[in-house]
Design an enzyme around this catalytic site. Structure first.
Site, PDB file in Angstrom:
ATOM      1  N   LEU A 106       0.826  -1.209   0.000  1.00 32.56           N
ATOM      2  CA  LEU A 106       0.000   0.000   0.000  1.00 32.56           C
ATOM      3  C   LEU A 106       0.858   1.256   0.000  1.00 32.56           C
ATOM      4  O   LEU A 106       0.464   2.294  -0.532  1.00 32.56           O
ATOM      5  CB  LEU A 106      -0.906   0.015   1.239  1.00 32.56           C
ATOM      6  CG  LEU A 106      -1.937  -1.114   1.346  1.00 32.56           C
ATOM      7  CD1 LEU A 106      -2.615  -1.062   2.712  1.00 32.56           C
ATOM      8  CD2 LEU A 106      -2.965  -0.996   0.232  1.00 32.56           C
ATOM      9  N   ALA A 107       2.028   1.175   0.634  1.00 29.73           N
ATOM     10  CA  ALA A 107       2.943   2.316   0.717  1.00 29.73           C
ATOM     11  C   ALA A 107       4.350   1.789   0.949  1.00 29.73           C
ATOM     12  O   ALA A 107       4.538   0.712   1.530  1.00 29.73           O
ATOM     13  CB  ALA A 107       2.542   3.256   1.850  1.00 29.73           C
ATOM     14  N   SER A 108       5.334   2.553   0.474  1.00 33.99           N
ATOM     15  CA  SER A 108       6.726   2.139   0.627  1.00 33.99           C
ATOM     16  C   SER A 108       7.571   3.348   0.990  1.00 33.99           C
ATOM     17  O   SER A 108       7.473   4.401   0.352  1.00 33.99           O
ATOM     18  CB  SER A 108       7.231   1.510  -0.670  1.00 33.99           C
ATOM     19  OG  SER A 108       8.559   1.052  -0.521  1.00 33.99           O
ATOM     20  N   ALA A 109       8.390   3.195   2.040  1.00 35.53           N
ATOM     21  CA  ALA A 109       9.252   4.289   2.495  1.00 35.53           C
ATOM     22  C   ALA A 109      10.672   3.763   2.670  1.00 35.53           C
ATOM     23  O   ALA A 109      10.971   2.611   2.337  1.00 35.53           O
ATOM     24  CB  ALA A 109       8.720   4.875   3.794  1.00 35.53           C
ATOM     25  N   SER A 110      11.550   4.605   3.194  1.00 38.19           N
ATOM     26  CA  SER A 110      12.972   4.250   3.250  1.00 38.19           C
ATOM     27  C   SER A 110      13.275   3.184   4.287  1.00 38.19           C
ATOM     28  O   SER A 110      14.239   2.429   4.142  1.00 38.19           O
ATOM     29  CB  SER A 110      13.800   5.508   3.560  1.00 38.19           C
ATOM     30  OG  SER A 110      13.359   6.100   4.764  1.00 38.19           O
ATOM     31  N   ILE A 111      12.461   3.090   5.338  1.00 37.79           N
ATOM     32  CA  ILE A 111      12.712   2.129   6.413  1.00 37.79           C
ATOM     33  C   ILE A 111      11.881   0.865   6.236  1.00 37.79           C
ATOM     34  O   ILE A 111      12.360  -0.242   6.485  1.00 37.79           O
ATOM     35  CB  ILE A 111      12.403   2.757   7.786  1.00 37.79           C
ATOM     36  CG1 ILE A 111      13.257   4.008   8.006  1.00 37.79           C
ATOM     37  CG2 ILE A 111      12.641   1.762   8.911  1.00 37.79           C
ATOM     38  CD1 ILE A 111      14.736   3.761   8.117  1.00 37.79           C
ATOM     39  N   ALA A 112      10.634   1.000   5.827  1.00 41.16           N
ATOM     40  CA  ALA A 112       9.722  -0.149   5.771  1.00 41.16           C
ATOM     41  C   ALA A 112       8.665   0.090   4.720  1.00 41.16           C
ATOM     42  O   ALA A 112       8.562   1.182   4.147  1.00 41.16           O
ATOM     43  CB  ALA A 112       9.070  -0.360   7.142  1.00 41.16           C
TER      44      ALA A 112
ATOM     45  N   LYS B  23       3.369  -3.910   8.492  1.00 43.96           N
ATOM     46  CA  LYS B  23       4.543  -3.094   8.205  1.00 43.96           C
ATOM     47  C   LYS B  23       5.786  -3.965   8.336  1.00 43.96           C
ATOM     48  O   LYS B  23       5.995  -4.608   9.373  1.00 43.96           O
ATOM     49  CB  LYS B  23       4.613  -1.912   9.182  1.00 43.96           C
ATOM     50  CG  LYS B  23       5.645  -0.865   8.837  1.00 43.96           C
ATOM     51  CD  LYS B  23       5.490   0.354   9.740  1.00 43.96           C
ATOM     52  CE  LYS B  23       6.428   1.480   9.332  1.00 43.96           C
ATOM     53  NZ  LYS B  23       6.214   2.697  10.181  1.00 43.96           N
TER      54      LYS B  23
ATOM     55  N   ASP C 277       5.562  13.533  14.804  1.00 40.65           N
ATOM     56  CA  ASP C 277       5.723  13.540  13.348  1.00 40.65           C
ATOM     57  C   ASP C 277       4.353  13.799  12.723  1.00 40.65           C
ATOM     58  O   ASP C 277       3.933  13.103  11.797  1.00 40.65           O
ATOM     59  CB  ASP C 277       6.306  12.202  12.885  1.00 40.65           C
ATOM     60  CG  ASP C 277       6.887  12.269  11.478  1.00 40.65           C
ATOM     61  OD1 ASP C 277       7.160  13.394  11.008  1.00 40.65           O
ATOM     62  OD2 ASP C 277       7.073  11.217  10.845  1.00 40.65           O
TER      63      ASP C 277
END
Length: 552
Positions: free
Chosen positions: A127-133, A149, A284
């Site tokens: 569903l979503a992708s970021a730098s950590i997970a 996650k 955040d």
């Protein structure tokens, strides 16, 4: 040696984005000037951009870990010019996903069971992708929808390599930059490393979510998804799947009939509730991590996401900060100056009248405007900037809170451009603070300490008699380890008199706490019996007598 190609690429990207100007004025400027001759300069399309935007573009080109570095660095507004901090805050942490089959393997390795056993269904497309997970949809065997996650493969060693490189660059900056004592490069790298290491522990993030959910259980203002601990570990976090509208999608909020004015006020109230009621706040809170429950039109509520960065304050800082806010609401400049000195945020040699004048200079131009146009976050930032001229050094958590306040006000004004931040915040803070420090709260805290005091009670009569005897005969000795307290050891006879009053005050507080616990007490005043009130006011009087200056 593997760091050399990475370092060369960083230098090359910095040159292409015209970032060497950020080092102008450093002791190492001459070697860098020589180096510029051999490196390509920025293109015409990049050269005219503001420096903050060029830095953000460079970090994006260097990869997701550097994007994360930039996001963390944006929380240190005490160290960055405003234009650079604003651009770094806007960095988007979106990267190409890794294959779902790797996510499936990581889940099975972490949880020790096949995915087909853990979940009724598991979507390998994230569903979503970021730098950590990255996050995958799934369904539990009982039919509940969840999101899973999963840490990116080999993310820990990549972070370790890049942090080591940043540490080497910090060594260079510490030796050559003229403002290294203010920038504190080693401290910045330490903070980046701590934040990243914490984000690598998804069980820690789950604990954060669980505590925030407990703090707002049954709340009409904030919803926090539940953690499924049976399907979570240090490398995998399974949360209840929620749906909502991103807080910055104004068109969708209006189409859903959401009362944006009410929602904006709730956002401000939530900030002060988290900070001063719970001392645990979402640090955040940008638009990407806040959704709105679309099912509640007239009484909308927020949905919190991503709990990797949470903030707390030491109890003392929480107290001084709340008192500063209240003094700011009341435009009491001298009180603000006194609080900064009493909190120990300022050196003792700073003159109170000079600090009061500096605070007035910052605040008065704002108070000529209508209150609805005043940004509390902006005033707070400028106050901290002014105080730094008087050698103020803020703790990282205070800076994190300052950044969160800026985010919350930004969201509030996005939802309702006419929101009166002051009128919304002041009653919330004053109400919370009365509850935290009223008589009932004081007695409740004392009641918790009663078992500890009762355990020490058998020794108290002999110790009290010995101390009083020494105080009256002039043989009282103070043996103190703290350097600050050692300076107090040279006090005059008035200190012995003060010690007696303090002991009497402490004894009366113990008496008040014990009376508060008695069953079937005599007549009450409010919720507290009159002997308890008498002991409590007697203790206050004794402490005031202890504080009264003694003629010498």
């Amino acid at each position: 040696m593997r760091a050399v190609p990475r370092l060369f690429r960083i230098v090359l990207v910095a040159a292409r984005h015209g970032l060497f100007e950020l080092t102008d004025g450093s002791d190492g400027r001459r070697p860098l000037r020589w180096l510029r001759r051999w490196l390509p300069g920025p293109s015409a399309a990049i050269a005219h951009l503001p420096r903050g935007e060029r830095l953000a573009l460079a970090l994006t080109e260097l990869g997701p870990i550097f994007v994360k570095f930039g996001q963390i660095l944006s929380t240190r507004r005490d160290l960055l010019p405003p234009d650079i901090a604003d651009e770094l805050t806007a960095l988007q942490d979106r990267v190409a996903p890794f294959p779902g089959v790797l996510a499936r393997a990581a889940i099975e390795r972490e949880l020790g069971r096949p995915v087909t056993t853990l979940f009724a269904s598991f979507g390998e497309t994230p569903l979503a992708s970021a730098s950590i997970a990255q996050v995958h949809p799934a369904t539990l065997p009982d039919g509940r929808s969840v999101v899973v996650k999963v840490l990116r493969p080999d993310v820990a060693p990549r972070i370790a390599r890049d942090v080591a490189l940043l540490r080497a660059l910090a060594d260079v900056a510490a030796r050559h930059h003229p403002n290294a004592d203010k920038i504190r490069p080693h401290e910045v790298v330490d903070e980046i490393e701590t934040t990243l290491v914490n984000e690598l522990d998804l069980q820690r993030e789950g604990a954060n979510a669980s505590l925030l959910r407990r703090n707002f259980a049954g709340s009409d203002d904030l919803y926090v998804p539940a953690v499924h601990w049976s399907h979570s570990s240090a490398g995998v976090l399974t949360l209840e799947r929620v749906s909502g509208i991103p807080v910055d999608d104004l068109a969708a909020l209006d189409a859903a009939g959401i009362d944006r004015r009410r929602l904006a006020a709730k956002g401000v109230e939530l900030f002060y509730t988290q900070v001063f009621r719970d001392n645990f706040f979402h640090a955040d809170a940008h638009a990407g991590n806040i959704w709105v429950d679309a099912t509640r039109r007239e009484d909308p509520r927020f949905i919190a996401l991503d709990f990797g960065i949470m903030g707390t304050l030491p109890e003392a800082d929480q107290y001084w900060l709340a008192e500063n806010f209240i003094a700011l609401f009341n435009q009491d400049y001298r009180r603000i100056a006194e609080l900064h000195l009493r909190a120990g945020w300022m050196p003792a040699h700073v003159r109170l009248d000079e600090l009061e004048s500096a605070v007035r200079t910052v605040c008065e131009p704002y108070f000529t405007r209508p209150l609805s146009e005043i940004s509390l976050a902006e005033v707070t930032v400028k106050l901290f900037q002014t105080a730094r001229r008087y050698e103020l050094v803020l703790q990282p958590q205070l800076i994190l809170l300052q950044k969160t306040l800026l985010n919350i006000e930004g969201v509030g004004r996005l939802l309702d451009p006419d929101i009166d931040i002051w009128a919304t915040a002041k009653p919330v803070l004053e109400r919370i603070w009365r509850r935290r420090h009223g008589p009932r709260a004081l007695l409740a805290r004392l009641r918790k300490r009663i078992p500890e005091w009762l355990a020490a009670a058998p020794d108290m009569p002999s110790l009290t008699h010995r101390l009083l005897e020494q105080a009256t005969t002039g043989s009282l000795e103070l043996r103190l380890a703290s350097a600050d307290l050692k300076r107090l050891a040279g006090a005059s006879r008035g200190d012995r008199r003060s010690a007696v009053w303090r002991m009497l005050g402490a004894a009366l507080i113990v008496a008040a706490a014990l009376l508060f616990t008695f069953p079937d007490p005599p007549a009450r005043i409010g919720d507290v019996s009159w002997p308890t009130w008498a002991a409590l006011f007697g203790a206050i009087g004794a402490f005031f007598a202890a504080l009264r200056p003694t003629d010498t």
